[in-house]
Scaffold this motif. Structure first.
Motif, PDB file in Angstrom:
ATOM      1  N   VAL A 163       0.824  -1.205   0.000  1.00 49.20           N
ATOM      2  CA  VAL A 163       0.000   0.000   0.000  1.00 49.20           C
ATOM      3  C   VAL A 163       0.861   1.259   0.000  1.00 49.20           C
ATOM      4  CG1 VAL A 163      -0.277   0.278   2.514  1.00 49.20           C
ATOM      5  CG2 VAL A 163      -2.121   0.994   0.956  1.00 49.20           C
ATOM      6  N   PRO A 206       7.242  -0.466  14.150  1.00 50.42           N
ATOM      7  CA  PRO A 206       7.797   0.473  15.127  1.00 50.42           C
ATOM      8  C   PRO A 206       9.287   0.663  14.856  1.00 50.42           C
ATOM      9  CG  PRO A 206       6.499  -1.244  16.223  1.00 50.42           C
ATOM     10  CD  PRO A 206       6.651  -1.659  14.785  1.00 50.42           C
ATOM     11  N   ASP A 250       7.734   9.620  11.545  1.00 51.75           N
ATOM     12  CA  ASP A 250       7.461   8.196  11.763  1.00 51.75           C
ATOM     13  C   ASP A 250       5.958   8.039  11.565  1.00 51.75           C
ATOM     14  OD1 ASP A 250       6.854   5.703  12.792  1.00 51.75           O
ATOM     15  OD2 ASP A 250       7.806   6.029  14.737  1.00 51.75           O
ATOM     16  N   GLN A 262      -1.890   1.754   7.852  1.00 51.69           N
ATOM     17  CA  GLN A 262      -2.115   0.368   7.455  1.00 51.69           C
ATOM     18  C   GLN A 262      -2.674   0.311   6.034  1.00 51.69           C
ATOM     19  OE1 GLN A 262      -5.152  -0.267  10.624  1.00 51.69           O
ATOM     20  NE2 GLN A 262      -3.657  -1.675  11.511  1.00 51.69           N
ATOM     21  N   THR A 263      -2.592  -0.874   5.439  1.00 51.48           N
ATOM     22  CA  THR A 263      -3.224  -1.085   4.138  1.00 51.48           C
ATOM     23  C   THR A 263      -4.677  -0.602   4.193  1.00 51.48           C
ATOM     24  OG1 THR A 263      -1.853  -3.057   3.860  1.00 51.48           O
ATOM     25  CG2 THR A 263      -3.736  -2.834   2.385  1.00 51.48           C
ATOM     26  N   GLU A 264      -5.317  -0.894   5.290  1.00 50.27           N
ATOM     27  CA  GLU A 264      -6.737  -0.576   5.461  1.00 50.27           C
ATOM     28  C   GLU A 264      -7.012   0.924   5.539  1.00 50.27           C
ATOM     29  OE1 GLU A 264      -4.921  -2.702   7.166  1.00 50.27           O
ATOM     30  OE2 GLU A 264      -6.024  -4.527   7.676  1.00 50.27           O
ATOM     31  N   ASP A 286      -3.476  -3.157  16.462  1.00 53.87           N
ATOM     32  CA  ASP A 286      -2.212  -2.758  17.099  1.00 53.87           C
ATOM     33  C   ASP A 286      -2.416  -2.425  18.570  1.00 53.87           C
ATOM     34  OD1 ASP A 286      -0.172  -2.885  15.120  1.00 53.87           O
ATOM     35  OD2 ASP A 286      -1.022  -1.121  14.147  1.00 53.87           O
ATOM     36  N   ARG A 332       1.572  -5.517  16.777  1.00 53.18           N
ATOM     37  CA  ARG A 332       0.282  -6.184  16.600  1.00 53.18           C
ATOM     38  C   ARG A 332      -0.105  -6.952  17.863  1.00 53.18           C
ATOM     39  NH1 ARG A 332      -2.408  -4.782  11.804  1.00 53.18           N
ATOM     40  NH2 ARG A 332      -3.687  -6.558  12.413  1.00 53.18           N
ATOM     41  N   ASN A 349       5.152  -8.883  11.627  1.00 51.33           N
ATOM     42  CA  ASN A 349       5.646  -7.856  10.752  1.00 51.33           C
ATOM     43  C   ASN A 349       7.121  -8.129  10.481  1.00 51.33           C
ATOM     44  OD1 ASN A 349       6.051  -5.376   9.513  1.00 51.33           O
ATOM     45  ND2 ASN A 349       4.465  -4.463  10.798  1.00 51.33           N
ATOM     46  N   ARG A 372       3.799  -7.566   6.080  1.00 51.26           N
ATOM     47  CA  ARG A 372       2.791  -8.109   6.961  1.00 51.26           C
ATOM     48  C   ARG A 372       2.498  -9.563   6.620  1.00 51.26           C
ATOM     49  NH1 ARG A 372      -2.613  -4.573   7.467  1.00 51.26           N
ATOM     50  NH2 ARG A 372      -3.850  -6.312   8.203  1.00 51.26           N
TER      51      ARG A 372
HETATM   52  C1  WTA Z   1       2.669  -1.673  11.478  1.00 47.60           C
HETATM   53  C2  WTA Z   1       1.875  -0.493   6.064  1.00 47.60           C
HETATM   54  C3  WTA Z   1       4.663   1.171  14.193  1.00 47.60           C
HETATM   55  C4  WTA Z   1       1.435  -1.770  12.351  1.00 47.60           C
HETATM   56  C5  WTA Z   1       1.607   0.985   5.817  1.00 47.60           C
HETATM   57  C6  WTA Z   1       0.303  -1.794  11.353  1.00 47.60           C
HETATM   58  C7  WTA Z   1       3.735   0.471  12.214  1.00 47.60           C
HETATM   59  C8  WTA Z   1       0.914  -2.584  10.223  1.00 47.60           C
HETATM   60  C9  WTA Z   1       4.057   1.700  11.602  1.00 47.60           C
HETATM   61  C10 WTA Z   1       0.286  -2.282   8.886  1.00 47.60           C
HETATM   62  C11 WTA Z   1       4.749   2.681  12.401  1.00 47.60           C
HETATM   63  C12 WTA Z   1       3.016   0.456  10.171  1.00 47.60           C
HETATM   64  N1  WTA Z   1       5.013   2.364  13.679  1.00 47.60           N
HETATM   65  N2  WTA Z   1       4.038   0.223  13.495  1.00 47.60           N
HETATM   66  N3  WTA Z   1       5.131   3.859  11.911  1.00 47.60           N
HETATM   67  N4  WTA Z   1       3.599   1.663  10.342  1.00 47.60           N
HETATM   68  N5  WTA Z   1       3.108  -0.276  11.291  1.00 47.60           N
HETATM   69  O1  WTA Z   1      -0.868  -3.015   6.206  1.00 47.60           O
HETATM   70  O2  WTA Z   1       1.504  -2.967  13.087  1.00 47.60           O
HETATM   71  O3  WTA Z   1       1.532  -3.439   5.528  1.00 47.60           O
HETATM   72  O4  WTA Z   1      -0.867  -2.398  11.850  1.00 47.60           O
HETATM   73  O5  WTA Z   1       0.674  -1.165   6.088  1.00 47.60           O
HETATM   74  O6  WTA Z   1       2.290  -2.215  10.221  1.00 47.60           O
HETATM   75  O7  WTA Z   1       1.000  -2.909   7.852  1.00 47.60           O
HETATM   76  P1  WTA Z   1       0.560  -2.696   6.356  1.00 47.60           P
END
Ligand code: WTA
Length: 648
Positions: A307, A386, A408, A412-414, A499, A514, A520, A525
């Motif tokens: 995403v 994180p 930072d 999420q994808t969602e 999370d 999570r 992760n 993911r």
């Molecule tokens: C984790 C990626 C801590 C988190 C955009 C989330 C993070 C999952 C961070 C989504 C951050 C993403 N700090 N944890 N800055 N960014 N996460 O769907 O657990 O591949 O729920 O989206 O990544 O992963 P996804």
């Protein structure tokens, strides 16, 4: 290590938002979201302007999320056509190939327009129309962006499958969305090695229930196996179609793309994003979070298969008329200076990458960074997991020389775009904290068990969001019940993120990772259930349980407990065989790091595997296993501890 960094005053003056602006806009956005987004929805060009803004409900059983419902637009026209008059000759995409010695390509908005129109006409030739699904399985080449935008132009729905996924994973996704066409390339060079993508597509289609046509981009020129029928070269088709392709008028809530992502149970789900709200949110976050200004060069190092690549390589930047970099390679090829070489070469202003890449580069020392002139950098971003304060501080000191703000970004994808993130001119940062919510986002911390809102600061619990925002996913493709059950059932009235988090005395959010069975790995993911089902599909495996454990570079590693079929002997050879098997079934990112053969798994008397215990042992923290008295066979735990694989 300092624990807080104020935004620099000079940056704040020139930024889209300083602290006062952020405070004011945030307050407006949550007090009257409809009014706020009515205003900011205007950042897009609408064919028919919307009059309805926010129609959203998080009520379990009736979850419905609709933004700008009666407006019509075309996403590709917003990303390309509307920029032509003012910036037709400006570079839209800089493509940086895998080999450092190969020439980069600069594609102007006008050229992008021509490429996308042609590509769109090819898709039409192949019978693709509004609402049809097209799967993309491509390297990081400009044609990936052309294909996305070509789908958007004709109202087709794209679904990108990361090119590192196996033929099986590809087949599942083709089947789930019933793709009419698959777009791929002959080969995908990455880090000096080539994956034969067309071969993978052929294998996938043998096992698929669908019979899509396959459109092939020539990238490497290698020999490929054509099927008896249904295979087409893009360049041959392009020679036969015109440059002219008017954009389709689409509804704001027409699907733009499906992106499969892992959850705690079952097969990956197709996250559906729609047109108007998604694009407005991706564009606005791109502008504010990175403080993007006209003329800046923006580089997000993600792959378009995730995403992050959708929102911050293609849609957000192009909607803003930005210059965006697409990088085909990896951070360590030909050497650990590649990122910084590309930053210097293209005078990158905003750089966005994942903590796992920062940690890997940190391990190579400061010399590969110091070789290059990074004085054009204005903002550094991270995403995906994180970030540990050591990596944050290295990024800040070694890459940013202490003068470049770090964002930072948690999302999420969602969520379609950033939900919790600093803004460079507005937010004091703390290493390891994603800081404060973006406009319109109302985070809440809930008690995990009771679901009660934890008021006041500090607070600790699980992270949920109290109200909708335009970039939110709308449904799971073909399974709205699963959408509701996954995100809205456990904590009624909220979107549950999966999370855990902490909110400190200053109201800053710290994502702790999570709380479900998602891990992760290097910012990718993975559902533990997916790895388990791959393992049990192996004929020698009776049962498997997979958990994450802390890994210095990857963030989390994959730890698999495997019970073999009767008569099978554990061996190092078999471990390798199983690891390779998973790699083949899902893809290299899913390959277990550690495998432990377990004669039995810890289960409750009702047969439920107690993952808490498995996690502790995998973390090498077996001193504090908690209550094991409810186990059916408490003695299996002794064997698990005795033979644990992660001894530190
Ligand atoms: C984790 C990626 C801590 C988190 C955009 C989330 C993070 C999952 C961070 C989504 C951050 C993403 N700090 N944890 N800055 N960014 N996460 O769907 O657990 O591949 O729920 O989206 O990544 O992963 P996804």
């Amino acid at each position: 290590m300092k624990d807080s960094y104020e935004p620099n005053a000079e940056m704040a003056r020139a930024a889209h938002a300083d602290k006062a602006t952020y405070d004011r806009m945030y307050a407006e956005s949550v007090e009257d979201p409809a009014a706020f987004w009515a205003e900011h929805g205007k950042r897009l060009d609408w064919i028919k302007p919307f009059t309805r803004v926010k129609e959203t409900s998080f009520d379990f059983g009736n979850v419905s999320i609709r933004w700008f419902e009666d407006g019509t637009l075309n996403v590709a026209a917003n990303c390309i056509d509307r920029h032509l008059a003012e910036r037709g000759d400006q570079t839209a995409i800089i493509w940086e190939p895998d080999e450092a010695g190969d020439e980069a390509q600069h594609i102007s908005y006008r050229q992008l327009h021509a490429h996308v129109c042609k590509f769109a006409n090819v898709l039409k030739e192949l019978g693709v129309g509004r609402g049809d699904r097209v799967v993309l399985y491509l390297p990081m080449i400009p044609q990936a962006a052309y294909a996305m935008l070509a789908c958007a132009r004709i109202g087709a729905v794209h679904s990108i499958v990361f090119a590192g996924f196996s033929p099986d994973a590809l087949a599942n996704r083709i089947d789930d969305c019933q793709a009419k066409v698959v777009i791929t390339a002959d080969g995908a060079p990455r880090g000096g090695r080539v994956t034969n993508l067309k071969d993978n597509v052929n294998k996938a289609l043998v096992n698929s229930n669908e019979d899509p046509k396959v459109l092939i981009v020539k990238r490497t020129g290698q020999q490929i196996a054509f099927r008896a029928e249904g295979d087409y070269w893009l360049h041959e088709m392009e020679a036969q179609v015109s440059n002219d392709c008017p954009p389709e008028e689409m509804g704001a809530e027409d699907p733009l793309f499906i992106l499969y992502t892992s959850g705690s149970t079952g097969k990956p789900k197709g996250v559906v994003h729609t047109s108007g709200g998604y694009l407005a949110y991706a564009a606005m976050t791109h502008q504010y979070t990175f403080d993007y200004h006209d003329g800046d060069v923006f580089w997000c190092t993600a792959d378009v298969g995730w995403v992050t690549g959708h929102s911050y390589i293609v849609y957000g930047p192009l909607a803003n008329g930005a210059t965006t970099i697409m990088f085909e390679g990896v951070p360590t090829y030909p050497d650990a200076g590649r990122f910084w070489a590309v930053c210097e070469k293209h005078r990158v202003n905003q750089f966005y990458t994942a903590p796992t890449a920062i940690r890997a580069l940190m391990g190579k020392g400061t010399e590969p960074v110091e070789r290059y002139d990074l004085s054009d950098l204005k903002v550094l971003g991270t995403v995906g997991e994180p970030i540990n304060p050591e990596a944050w501080t290295w990024y800040n000191e070694v890459v940013g020389k202490g003068r470049v703000p770090i964002v930072d970004t948690w999302w999420q994808t969602e969520t379609g775009g950033h939900l919790i993130t600093p803004l460079p001119g507005a937010t004091a940062t703390k290493p390891g904290s994603a800081t404060l919510p973006f406009f319109g986002i109302r985070p809440v911390v809930l008690e995990a068990e009771s679901g009660k809102v934890v008021e006041g600061n500090p607070a600790e619990g699980v992270l949920a969001i109290a109200d909708s925002w335009p970039g939110q996913m709308r449904t799971v493709w073909g399974d709205h019940d699963r959408f509701e059950a996954t995100y809205f059932q456990q904590y009624k009235g909220y979107y549950f993120t999966g999370d855990g988090c902490r909110r400190d005395e200053d109201g800053y959010y710290w994502i702790t990772g999570r709380v479900d069975d998602v891990i992760n790995v290097s910012g990718h993911r993975m559902g533990t259930a997916e790895v388990e089902s791959a393992l049990v599909a192996h004929e020698k495996v009776a049962e498997a349980a997979v958990v994450g454990y802390p890994h210095d570079v990857k963030g989390q590693g994959i730890y698999a407990y495997v019970t073999l079929m009767g008569g099978q002997e554990p061996s190092d050879g078999l471990k390798k065989e199983l690891a390779d098997w998973v790699r083949q079934e899902i893809g290299p990112i899913a390959k277990p790091d550690l495998i432990q053969f377990a004669p039995g798994l810890p289960k409750t008397r009702s047969g439920k595997i107690m993952r808490r215990i498995l996690r502790k042992i995998a973390e090498n923290d077996y001193g504090a296993l908690g209550d094991t008295s409810t186990l059916a066979e408490p003695e299996v735990v002794d064997d698990l501890i005795e033979n644990r694989q992660n001894r530190r």
